[in-house]
Design an enzyme around this catalytic site. Structure first.
Site, PDB file in Angstrom:
ATOM      1  CB  THR A  42      10.474   6.502 -11.556  1.00 43.11           C
ATOM      2  OG1 THR A  42      11.139   5.677 -12.505  1.00 43.11           O
ATOM      3  CG2 THR A  42       9.284   5.765 -10.975  1.00 43.11           C
ATOM      4  N   GLY A 175       0.155  -6.744  -2.769  1.00 39.70           N
ATOM      5  CA  GLY A 175       1.339  -6.135  -2.149  1.00 39.70           C
ATOM      6  C   GLY A 175       0.930  -5.054  -1.172  1.00 39.70           C
ATOM      7  N   GLY A 176       1.314  -5.258   0.094  1.00 42.41           N
ATOM      8  CA  GLY A 176       0.964  -4.283   1.142  1.00 42.41           C
ATOM      9  C   GLY A 176       2.136  -3.425   1.554  1.00 42.41           C
ATOM     10  NE  ARG A 263       9.718   1.387  -9.253  1.00 43.64           N
ATOM     11  CZ  ARG A 263       9.117   1.608 -10.430  1.00 43.64           C
ATOM     12  NH1 ARG A 263       7.849   1.246 -10.613  1.00 43.64           N
ATOM     13  NH2 ARG A 263       9.773   2.177 -11.418  1.00 43.64           N
ATOM     14  CG  HIS A 434       0.400  24.050  23.063  1.00 44.59           C
ATOM     15  ND1 HIS A 434       0.103  22.705  23.070  1.00 44.59           N
ATOM     16  CD2 HIS A 434      -0.695  24.703  23.523  1.00 44.59           C
ATOM     17  CE1 HIS A 434      -1.124  22.552  23.539  1.00 44.59           C
ATOM     18  NE2 HIS A 434      -1.635  23.743  23.817  1.00 44.59           N
TER      19      HIS A 434
HETATM   20  C1  LIG Z   1       4.257   4.763  -7.603  1.00 45.29           C
HETATM   21  C2  LIG Z   1       5.553   5.217  -6.994  1.00 45.29           C
HETATM   22  C3  LIG Z   1       5.545   6.119  -5.947  1.00 45.29           C
HETATM   23  C4  LIG Z   1       6.734   6.546  -5.396  1.00 45.29           C
HETATM   24  N1  LIG Z   1       6.688   7.451  -4.375  1.00 45.29           N
HETATM   25  C5  LIG Z   1       7.838   7.873  -3.816  1.00 45.29           C
HETATM   26  C6  LIG Z   1       7.827   8.850  -2.789  1.00 45.29           C
HETATM   27  O1  LIG Z   1       6.777   9.346  -2.373  1.00 45.29           O
HETATM   28  N2  LIG Z   1       8.995   9.245  -2.258  1.00 45.29           N
HETATM   29  C7  LIG Z   1      10.196   8.715  -2.673  1.00 45.29           C
HETATM   30  O2  LIG Z   1      11.234   9.101  -2.149  1.00 45.29           O
HETATM   31  N3  LIG Z   1      10.248   7.799  -3.665  1.00 45.29           N
HETATM   32  C8  LIG Z   1       9.103   7.371  -4.249  1.00 45.29           C
HETATM   33  N4  LIG Z   1       9.149   6.466  -5.265  1.00 45.29           N
HETATM   34  C9  LIG Z   1      10.472   5.924  -5.677  1.00 45.29           C
HETATM   35  C10 LIG Z   1      11.241   6.894  -6.593  1.00 45.29           C
HETATM   36  O3  LIG Z   1      10.436   7.229  -7.689  1.00 45.29           O
HETATM   37  C11 LIG Z   1      12.530   6.245  -7.029  1.00 45.29           C
HETATM   38  O4  LIG Z   1      13.257   5.818  -5.901  1.00 45.29           O
HETATM   39  C12 LIG Z   1      13.398   7.187  -7.850  1.00 45.29           C
HETATM   40  O5  LIG Z   1      12.716   7.659  -8.960  1.00 45.29           O
HETATM   41  C13 LIG Z   1      14.684   6.473  -8.281  1.00 45.29           C
HETATM   42  O6  LIG Z   1      15.485   7.348  -8.984  1.00 45.29           O
HETATM   43  P1  LIG Z   1      16.533   6.793 -10.038  1.00 45.29           P
HETATM   44  O7  LIG Z   1      17.320   7.968 -10.515  1.00 45.29           O
HETATM   45  O8  LIG Z   1      17.270   5.633  -9.514  1.00 45.29           O
HETATM   46  O9  LIG Z   1      15.656   6.185 -11.232  1.00 45.29           O
HETATM   47  P2  LIG Z   1      14.475   6.760 -12.130  1.00 45.29           P
HETATM   48  O10 LIG Z   1      13.805   7.904 -11.507  1.00 45.29           O
HETATM   49  O11 LIG Z   1      13.666   5.589 -12.508  1.00 45.29           O
HETATM   50  O12 LIG Z   1      15.217   7.327 -13.402  1.00 45.29           O
HETATM   51  C14 LIG Z   1      15.903   6.506 -14.299  1.00 45.29           C
HETATM   52  C15 LIG Z   1      15.894   7.191 -15.647  1.00 45.29           C
HETATM   53  O13 LIG Z   1      16.774   6.502 -16.513  1.00 45.29           O
HETATM   54  C16 LIG Z   1      16.228   6.506 -17.818  1.00 45.29           C
HETATM   55  N5  LIG Z   1      16.852   5.391 -18.554  1.00 45.29           N
HETATM   56  C17 LIG Z   1      16.783   4.078 -18.244  1.00 45.29           C
HETATM   57  N6  LIG Z   1      17.527   3.373 -19.116  1.00 45.29           N
HETATM   58  C18 LIG Z   1      18.040   4.255 -20.003  1.00 45.29           C
HETATM   59  C19 LIG Z   1      18.890   4.141 -21.145  1.00 45.29           C
HETATM   60  N7  LIG Z   1      19.388   2.954 -21.538  1.00 45.29           N
HETATM   61  N8  LIG Z   1      19.217   5.250 -21.813  1.00 45.29           N
HETATM   62  C20 LIG Z   1      18.742   6.464 -21.422  1.00 45.29           C
HETATM   63  N9  LIG Z   1      17.957   6.640 -20.349  1.00 45.29           N
HETATM   64  C21 LIG Z   1      17.606   5.537 -19.645  1.00 45.29           C
HETATM   65  C22 LIG Z   1      14.715   6.325 -17.564  1.00 45.29           C
HETATM   66  O14 LIG Z   1      13.963   6.786 -18.658  1.00 45.29           O
HETATM   67  C23 LIG Z   1      14.516   7.163 -16.316  1.00 45.29           C
HETATM   68  O15 LIG Z   1      14.115   8.476 -16.619  1.00 45.29           O
HETATM   69  C24 LIG Z   1       7.978   6.046  -5.880  1.00 45.29           C
HETATM   70  C25 LIG Z   1       8.001   5.141  -6.945  1.00 45.29           C
HETATM   71  C26 LIG Z   1       6.795   4.737  -7.501  1.00 45.29           C
HETATM   72  C27 LIG Z   1       6.829   3.779  -8.658  1.00 45.29           C
END
Ligand SMILES: Cc1cc2nc3c(=O)[nH]c(=O)nc-3n(C[C@H](O)[C@H](O)[C@H](O)COP(=O)(O)OP(=O)(O)OC[C@H]3O[C@@H](n4cnc5c(N)ncnc54)[C@H](O)[C@@H]3O)c2cc1C
Length: 457
Positions: A42, A175-176, A263, A434
C-alpha cells in the site's frame, strides 16, 4: 503438491513484510516472501509515496499562485493532472525498481500469487506449500466504508482518488483523519471546492487538541470547508453528481465523495480463522514480541491493532527478523512512533497528547506552546503554526506536537527527545542552527527550562 521450506515465510510484501524479509536475509536466514500484487504494498503503490507526490505538486501550485507575496512574478496557468500523474508514477516506479533490486540482492525467494494460511507455519500458493520454521503474517489493510454506503462510481476511496485523470470541481471528503485531510489539502491547492465531514468534534481527532485547532484555523484561511461533530446519513449518486446528507439536515452536492473513514485489516479469506489464529474484530492481536497465539507465527503492520503507519510496519518487520535470529530486540513503544500528516500546513507529533499525559501523570503535567510567529525561518517561508511541549511532573518531555509547513522534517529531533526521555534542561543547551525551524523546538525547551530567549514569559 510440492513443498518448499525456509527459515522465514512471509505472507504479504508491503512495508512490514519486505522489511522483515530484508533484515532476515541480512542476518543469514532463508526467506520466502509471498505477494499477490506488487512488492512494496500500500505505502509505495497506493499510500505514502503517491499521496506525498500529489502534496508536493500541490505545494508547487500554491507557490506559483502565491509567488507575488515573495516579489516574484509568475503566471499560474493551472494544473495539468496528466503531468502530475506522470510525475507521481515516475517516483513510484523508480522506488519499485529499487525494491525489486534489493529483494534480488538479498536473495529473497519472491513468490508471486495469493497465499492461504493452511495451519502450522505453512502457506499454500497455487497448490504449492511453503513451510517456514517461522511464519510472518503481513497482509495489510483496505479502505473501509460505512454500513449502507456502497463504494463505486462517484463514491470513491483513496485508491481511486490516486488514479483520477481529471480534477473535480467539488468534493466532499468523509473523514477528517490523516488521509481525508491530506486529500482535502491537495484538492484545495488544485482549485477544488472541498468540504470535509467528520463525526468527531475536530479534524485530526487522534492528535492533541491544540493541533486540531491550529489546522482548522489554517484550513479556514485556505477556504477548505469542514463540518465536525456531525454524522453522515447517506449519499445518492446519479450521472450529474453525488448528494451527501448529514444528520443536521444539511445536504451537499459534489462531483465526488471520498470515503476516508479508516482502514480495516485485510485478514478475511486467507485461512487465518480456519488455522486457529486468534482475531479481534478482524485484527490480529500480538504480544509485545509480535507473537500471535499460534507457535512460531508472528504478525506485523496494519493487521496488528495500533497505528497504521509504514514506518511502524518497517520497525515491526525488523523486530521479527531479529527476534527469530535470536538477537533479543527491544519491544517497540507505540507512543514513541512519530506521526505526520503532510497537509498544508503539516501536523507532526510524537509521544502523548496533553490529555493522555494528564491521564497518566495527573494534573501536574506542564505544557508550553511556542508560536512560529517568533521563528525567523517560518516567517521567511510565510508559514504559521506552533510547537507544543508536554512535560511530566518533575520528569521528561513526554509529548511534542508541531503544526506548520515543513514541520514533518522536525519530527526526527522531537522523536529523539521523547525516546531518550530528555528533560527540557537537557535540550536547552543544545545549539539549533539559525535560521531554521528547528529553533522553534530549541526555544520551546529553553522556555520550559526557565530561560526563554525570544519569548516573554
Ligand atoms: C492514502 C494513504 C496514505 C498513506 N500515507 C502514509 C504516510 O504518509 N506515512 C505512513 O507511514 N503511512 C502511510 N499510510 C499507511 C501505510 O501505507 C501502511 O501503514 C502500510 O502500507 C502498512 O504496511 P503493511 O505491510 O501492514 O501492509 P501493506 O502495505 O498493505 O502490504 C500488504 C501486502 O500484502 C499483500 N497481500 C494481502 N493478502 C495477500 C495474500 N493472501 N497473498 C499474498 N499477498 C497478499 C498485498 O497485496 C499487499 O502488498 C498511508 C496509507 C494510505 C492508504
Amino acid at each position: 503438491m510440492t513443498d518448499t521450506s525456509a527459515d522465514l515465510v512471509i505472507l504479504g510484501g508491503g512495508s512490514g513484510g519486505y522489511a522483515a524479509a530484508f533484515r532476515a536475509a541480512e542476518l543469514g536466514l532463508s526467506v520466502t516472501l509471498i505477494e499477490k500484487d506488487k512488492l512494496g504494498g500500500t505505502c509505495l503503490h497506493r499510500g505514502c509515496i503517491p499521496t506525498k507526490a500529489l502534496l508536493h505538486a500541490a505545494e508547487v501550485a500554491d507557490s506559483a499562485r502565491d509567488s507575488e507575496q515573495f516579489g516574484v512574478k509568475t503566471t499560474f496557468d493551472g494544473v495539468d493532472i496528466a503531468g502530475v500523474n506522470k510525475y507521481k508514477e515516475s517516483i513510484v516506479s523508480r522506488l519499485y525498481k529499487g525494491l525489486q533490486g534489493l529483494a534480488k540482492a538479498h536473495k529473497v525467494n519472491l513468490v508471486e500469487g495469493t497465499g492461504t494460511f493452511v495451519g502450522g507455519t505453512t502457506v499454500e500458493v497455487d497448490g504449492q506449500r511453503h513451510t517456514g520454521k517461522n511464519l510472518l503474517l503481513a497482509t495489510g489493510s483496505y479502505a473501509k466504508s460505512l454500513p449502507g454506503l456502497e463504494l463505486g462510481g462517484r463514491i470513491i476511496t483513496s485508491d481511486d482518488a490516486l488514479t483520477l485523470d481529471y480534477i473535480p470541481e467539488k468534493v466532499v471528503v468523509l473523514g477528517g483523519g490523516v488521509i481525508g485531510v491530506e486529500f482535502a489539502s491537495v484538492w484545495a491547492s488544485f482549485g477544488v471546492d472541498v468540504t470535509i465531514v467528520e463525526a468527531l468534534p475536530r479534524l485530526v481527532p487522534n492528535e492533541d487538541e491544540f493541533a486540531s485547532k491550529q489546522l482548522e484555523r489554517a484550513f479556514r484561511r485556505r477556504k477548505i470547508n469542514f463540518k465536525t461533530g456531525v454524522r453522515f446519513t447517506g449519499a445518492k449518486q446519479d450521472d450529474n453528481g453525488v448528494t451527501v446528507s448529514l444528520e443536521s439536515g444539511e445536504t451537499f452536492e459534489a462531483d465526488l465523495l471520498l470515503v476516508a473513514v479508516g482502514r480495516g485489516p485485510n485478514t478475511a479469506g486467507h485461512g487465518y480463522e480456519e488455522a486457529g489464529l486468534a482475531m479481534d474484530r478482524g485484527f490480529v492481536p500480538t504480544d509485545e514480541r509480535l507473537r500471535t497465539n499460534l507457535p512460531n507465527v508472528y504478525a506485523v503492520g496494519d493487521i496488528v491493532p495500533g497505528l497504521q503507519l509504514a514506518h511502524r510496519g518497517f520497525q515491526q518487520g525488523i523486530f521479527v527478523a531479529e527476534e527469530i535470529a535470536g538477537l533479543d530486540p527491544r519491544p517497540i513503544d507505540e507512543a514513541g512512533i512519530p506521526r505526520v500528516t503532510y497537509s498544508h500546513p503539516e501536523v507532526a507529533s510524537v509521544g502523548l497528547s496533553e490529555d493522555a499525559a494528564k491521564e497518566k501523570y495527573g494534573s501536574g503535567v506542564q505544557t508550553f506552546t511556542y508560536d512560529l510567529g517568533g521563528n525567523g525561518k517560518s516567517q521567511i517561508l510565510k508559514t504559521s503554526g506552533a510547537v507544543k511541549l508536554v512535560k511530566a511532573p518533575d520528569g521528561p518531555v513526554v509529548g511534542l506536537h508541531l503544526v506548520g509547513d515543513r514541520v514533518g522534517e522536525l519530527i526526527g529531533e522531537a522523536q529523539l527527545i521523547y525516546n531518550w526521555e530528555a528533560f527540557p534542561e537537557d535540550v536547552a543547551p543544545l545549539i539549533h542552527a539559525h535560521p531554521t525551524q528547528t529553533e522553534a523546538l530549541g526555544e520551546a525547551h529553553l522556555a520550559l527550562a526557565g530561560k526563554p530567549l525570544h519569548v516573554h514569559s
